[in-house]
Every structure is written in structure tokens, then in C-alpha cells.
Design an enzyme around this catalytic site. Structure first.
Site, PDB file in Angstrom:
ATOM      1  N   CYS A 141      34.101  41.527  41.843  1.00 30.88           N
ATOM      2  CA  CYS A 141      34.804  41.400  40.554  1.00 30.88           C
ATOM      3  C   CYS A 141      36.318  41.520  40.737  1.00 30.88           C
ATOM      4  CB  CYS A 141      34.243  42.401  39.552  1.00 30.88           C
ATOM      5  SG  CYS A 141      34.712  42.020  37.855  1.00 30.88           S
ATOM      6  N   HIS A 192      28.677  40.873  39.654  1.00 31.17           N
ATOM      7  CA  HIS A 192      28.358  42.236  40.111  1.00 31.17           C
ATOM      8  C   HIS A 192      26.980  42.254  40.766  1.00 31.17           C
ATOM      9  CE1 HIS A 192      31.659  44.464  38.157  1.00 31.17           C
ATOM     10  NE2 HIS A 192      31.621  43.463  37.282  1.00 31.17           N
ATOM     11  N   GLU A 246      25.629  44.606  42.266  1.00 29.02           N
ATOM     12  CA  GLU A 246      25.019  45.928  42.046  1.00 29.02           C
ATOM     13  C   GLU A 246      24.351  46.043  40.687  1.00 29.02           C
ATOM     14  OE1 GLU A 246      28.148  45.191  41.713  1.00 29.02           O
ATOM     15  OE2 GLU A 246      29.185  46.512  40.304  1.00 29.02           O
TER      16      GLU A 246
END
Lengths: 221, 258
Positions: free
Chosen positions: A79, A185, A187
Site C-alpha cells: 500500500c 493488502h 495481509e
């Protein structure tokens, strides 16, 4: 050990939790010694480019990051972390960034009032090139995005994946040598995101550098 | 193409997920972490948790629960209820939530939006609003903001409030129609569209979702970016894969692989 660089740019908990889910040894740190000693480095971040660069300067981490990249350590930007490895961002009236990869960061300019800023949600990535970190990830897989600006690398060779939003088809995954960087993202992108992180943790880019060096020598010969 | 998000809502009361109609007649549905994991496995795109008794009981949000959820799922989730200041926001975000939602607090103290956006970024701060249809001169949009679980009218016009919140730096708006809430007769299209047309940030429709056609309608006719569902999946009447398949057949862009 995976070092997750902490520079007060947003919440790093989910990056660490995702690493834990994969059984990886990860530490959130701003200690240059630890970052330089790490086997892999993740450079996350949410927020604004200007304050991120200012904080990185205050913490003395810009040189550390450049050194990590120069050392050939596998490096993953996420990001804002992806945006500020480029040279310049349009954000905050124009911000000089770290400049590891040539290119700029541009603001979305939607013509449709229902294309909202930020882009928030799951969008698909069209894979442009094979890469060890993208192994086993299907074409058009969807990842979670939250951003108002997008990366525009100069060299098309750096573009590993693209995504369309608000009249722009932008580079959502960029990579060069030991650096790979995603606008989304991983994650927070469920299993496909974990797959990418797991690939990254297993990535030994020196092998590719070595192979490309051999290939280059072969061509020169 | 950016897909439309399907977001299950978990109302938490005494550490259990409950469901009521218009904040009344609550029944216990199960453990928050178990339900969150189930919906995550089924492919929901995001989750939202409201600690619905925190404010009434004057206690902060249940951080332990937020941490447990953060360990269990790898998709974004937002948390609301029991947020009374910047410190509460910080605790929730550090526990692993992606976003924090403010509702009554923001009405009482709009500056909290600007403070939160400055401290954590706009994308972390969600405005929850509970508008009700009214015929009052002070609410020209035809909708008035209610607070404290629909119990209190504020005299604030819903559209004006949405615009003001965006100016203050809100990153997303959840429009929860008081009139449609819990009815499962469909989202309030006019209200959702009015807000979506007039703000630059993503709008999440909430209240009234009872079947896949309701979701399709709020995405196409009201231009909602996401929709919150509760009763239709909590009762077991629908599963998330079933809803997603039906939406795909109706031509809605939906995340299909997870």
C-alpha cells in the site's frame, strides 16, 4: 526473521497476525540493526505520503531501506509502502519519495460520481508476468484495496500485475530484482493474500539475480 | 473491476452475537469468534461488529473480543459501539480491526471524526448513521438522524450530516435505515441512493436485506458500494456462497473465489 518496518504509518497488527497465521517469525521494529539483519523485510503503511517520508527521515530509516534493497534482501512493499518506494507522489501537493523504483504516484480522477475515492474493497489483479512470489496465484484473483492514489512505474518491465479502477488501469503489483510491492493488502486478502505472503517468505531472489546474471553473460558471450 | 462487498453484521451483547428487530427482542445466535470464522470461511468480504450494550452500560468496547476476531480471520473488519474517544479508537485499531465506526459519538462531538482521520487516516474512520423518514422543515432531505439505538431524534438532516462528515474526513458511511431495519423487506433504495449520489466516499447500505434480489437492487439502483446483512444469514435461511452465486447470476460484480 521477517522485519516489519514500523514508522508510525498505520496499523501493523494485521501484517504481524498474517505472518503468525503462516507460522512465520516476524517482528515489528524500527531498529535499523534488526532491519538490516532480517532475512526478509516488509514495508507496510497506510496514511499520507508526506508524513510517512517525514517520519522515515526523522527515524533515520531512509538509508536503512536503501541499504536493505542494495543488500539483496527480499523486500515487500504494501500500500503506502509501495507508493513511497517510487520517486515522486502527487499527494500532499507533491512529495519526493524514496526512489528505489522509477516512477510516480498519481491521484484517481474518476469521471463517474459513483467511482468513490478511496477505492475500497476487493478488485481483481491481471497478472502480467511470472514471478516466484506470485506462484500458485490464479489469474484475476481478487485482493483487498484501500487507496486514493496509485503507482505508475516508468519501466513497463516492473509491472507484474494490473488492476482497473476509475478510468485507470494501474500497476497493482510492481517488482524489480529483490523488491516486490503491492498496492493491495495481502495481509487482509484472505487465503490468496496469505499465499502471496507465504511465497514472499520463501523467496530467495539471489537465485534469480544469479540466473539472470548467467543469462546475461551467455548473451554477451 | 471493483466488486460489491457483502458484509455480515454481528451485534454483540454480553459477549454473544444477538439479533433483534429495531433493537428489540434480541435472541442469542452464538459466539462472535466462531460466527466470524464461519462467515470468513464461507467467503464474506468484510465483517462488522457492534458492541450494542457497551454505551448503555457505560463501559469501553470489549477489546479481548476484537483481538480474538483479529486472530481468527484474515479479511477487514470494523468495530463500533462503546467508542468514546481517540484512545478507544486507537485500542480497537491496534487490536487488529481495520476500521472503527462512530455513530452517536460523532453526532455529539463531530470533531472526533477529524481527530480520528488525522490520527489514523480517513480510511479507518466509518460513520454509522441511523436515519428515519420524517416530514419536518428542518430535515429537507426527508430523513432525520436518530441516535442511541433509534431512541432519540436529533433534528439533524441526514444528507447534511453525511456531507458534513465527509468534509470532516470520514472514510466511509454506513446508512442504516431505521424504517427498514430488521424488516427483511428490502433496503431503503431512495435514502441509500440520495446519500451515495451526494458524497465522494463509499456508501454501505444497511437495514432490510432479506434476499439476494434486495442486495442486487441496492447495488444497481442505489449504487451502494457494499451491503450489510444479518438476519438472512444468521437464521441459516441463506448461506453466503448461495447469495454470491445468485448475485453473480443477476450480473452483480462479486468476489467469487476465496
Amino acid at each position: 526473521m521477517i522485519a516489519i518496518i514500523d514508522y508510525k504509518a498505520g496499523n501493523l497488527t494485521s501484517v504481524k497476525l498474517a505472518c503468525e497465521t503462516l507460522g512465520l517469525d516476524a517482528e515489528i521494529t524500527r531498529d535499523p540493526t534488526k532491519i538490516l539483519a532480517a532475512d526478509h523485510v516488509i514495508f507496510p503503511g497506510v496514511g499520507a505520503a508526506r508524513s510517512a517520508i517525514t517520519t522515515l527521515n526523522d527515524l533515520g530509516l531512509i538509508d536503512t531501506i536503501k541499504q536493505v534493497v542494495q543488500n539483496g534482501t527480499p523486500f515487500l512493499g504494501i500500500c503506502l509502502g509501495t507508493q513511497i518506494v517510487l520517486e515522486f507522489s502527487e499527494e500532499n501537493g507533491g512529495t519526493e519519495c524514496i526512489g528505489i523504483i522509477q516512477g510516480t504516484v498519481k491521484l484517481f480522477t474518476p469521471s463517474n460520481p459513483f467511482d468513490k475515492i478511496p477505492q475500497m474493497g476487493w478488485n481483481s489483479v491481471s497478472l502480467q508476468k511470472a514471478h516466484p512470489v506470485l506462484e500458485g496465484i490464479e489469474e484475476s484473483s481478487e485482493f483487498y484495496f484501500v487507496h486514493s492514489y496509485y503507482p505508475a512505474p516508468t519501466d513497463p518491465e516492473c509491472v507484474l500485475g494490473t488492476t482497473s479502477y476509475a478510468n485507470a488501469e494501474f500497476a497493482s503489483i510492481i517488482g524489480k530484482d529483490n523488491v516486490i510491492a503491492t498496492q493491495f493488502h495481502p495481509e487482509k486478502s484472505g487465503r490468496v493474500g496469505l499465499k502471496l505472503l507465504s511465497n514472499f517468505a520463501n523467496w530467495q531472489p539471489s537465485t534469480i539475480n544469479h540466473l539472470s546474471a548467467i543469462a546475461q553473460r551467455a548473451t554477451e558471450d | 473491476m471493483l466488486t460489491k462487498r457483502i458484509i455480515p453484521c454481528l451485534d454483540i451483547r454480553d459477549k454473544k452475537v444477538t439479533k433483534g428487530v429495531k433493537f428489540k427482542n434480541n435472541i442469542v445466535l452464538g459466539d462472535p469468534v466462531e460466527l466470524a470464522s464461519k462467515y470468513y470461511d464461507e467467503g464474506c468480504d468484510e465483517l462488522v461488529f457492534y458492541d450494542i450494550t457497551a454505551s448503555a452500560e457505560g463501559r469501553p468496547i470489549d477489546i479481548e473480543m476484537v483481538q480474538e476476531v483479529a486472530h481468527a480471520i484474515r479479511i477487514p473488519f470494523s468495530v463500533g459501539g462503546g467508542i468514546s474517544n481517540i484512545e478507544d479508537m486507537s485500542r480497537v485499531l491496534l487490536a487488529g480491526a481495520e476500521k472503527v465506526s462512530v455513530n452517536s459519538l460523532a453526532v455529539k462531538n463531530p470533531d472526533i471524526i477529524a481527530e480520528g482521520a488525522k490520527a489514523f487516516g480517513s480510511q479507518c474512520i466509518v460513520l454509522g448513521m441511523d436515519p428515519i423518514a420524517v416530514d419536518k422543515p428542518e430535515c429537507p432531505s426527508g430523513y432525520e438522524i436518530t441516535v442511541r439505538g433509534f431512541r432519540e431524534y436529533t433534528g439533524i438532516d441526514a444528507l447534511e450530516w453525511a456531507k458534513k462528515a465527509v468534509d470532516l474526513g470520514i472514510g466511509e458511511i454506513v446508512v442504516n435505515s431505521v424504517d427498514a431495519d430488521g424488516t427483511r423487506n428490502g433496503f431503503e433504495i431512495g435514502l441509500t441512493r440520495m446519500i451515495a449520489e451526494n458524497v465522494s466516499v463509499p456508501v454501505v447500505a444497511s437495514g432490510g436485506g432479506g434476499c439476494s434480489a434486495h442486495l442486487a437492487k441496492v447495488f444497481t439502483d442505489a449504487h451502494a458500494d457494499a451491503a450489510i446483512i444479518a438476519g438472512m444469514i444468521h437464521t441459516g435461511e441463506y448461506t453466503i456462497p448461495q447469495i454470491k452465486n445468485e448475485l453473480v447470476e443477476l450480473g452483480i460484480p462479486i468476489r467469487q473465489k476465496w
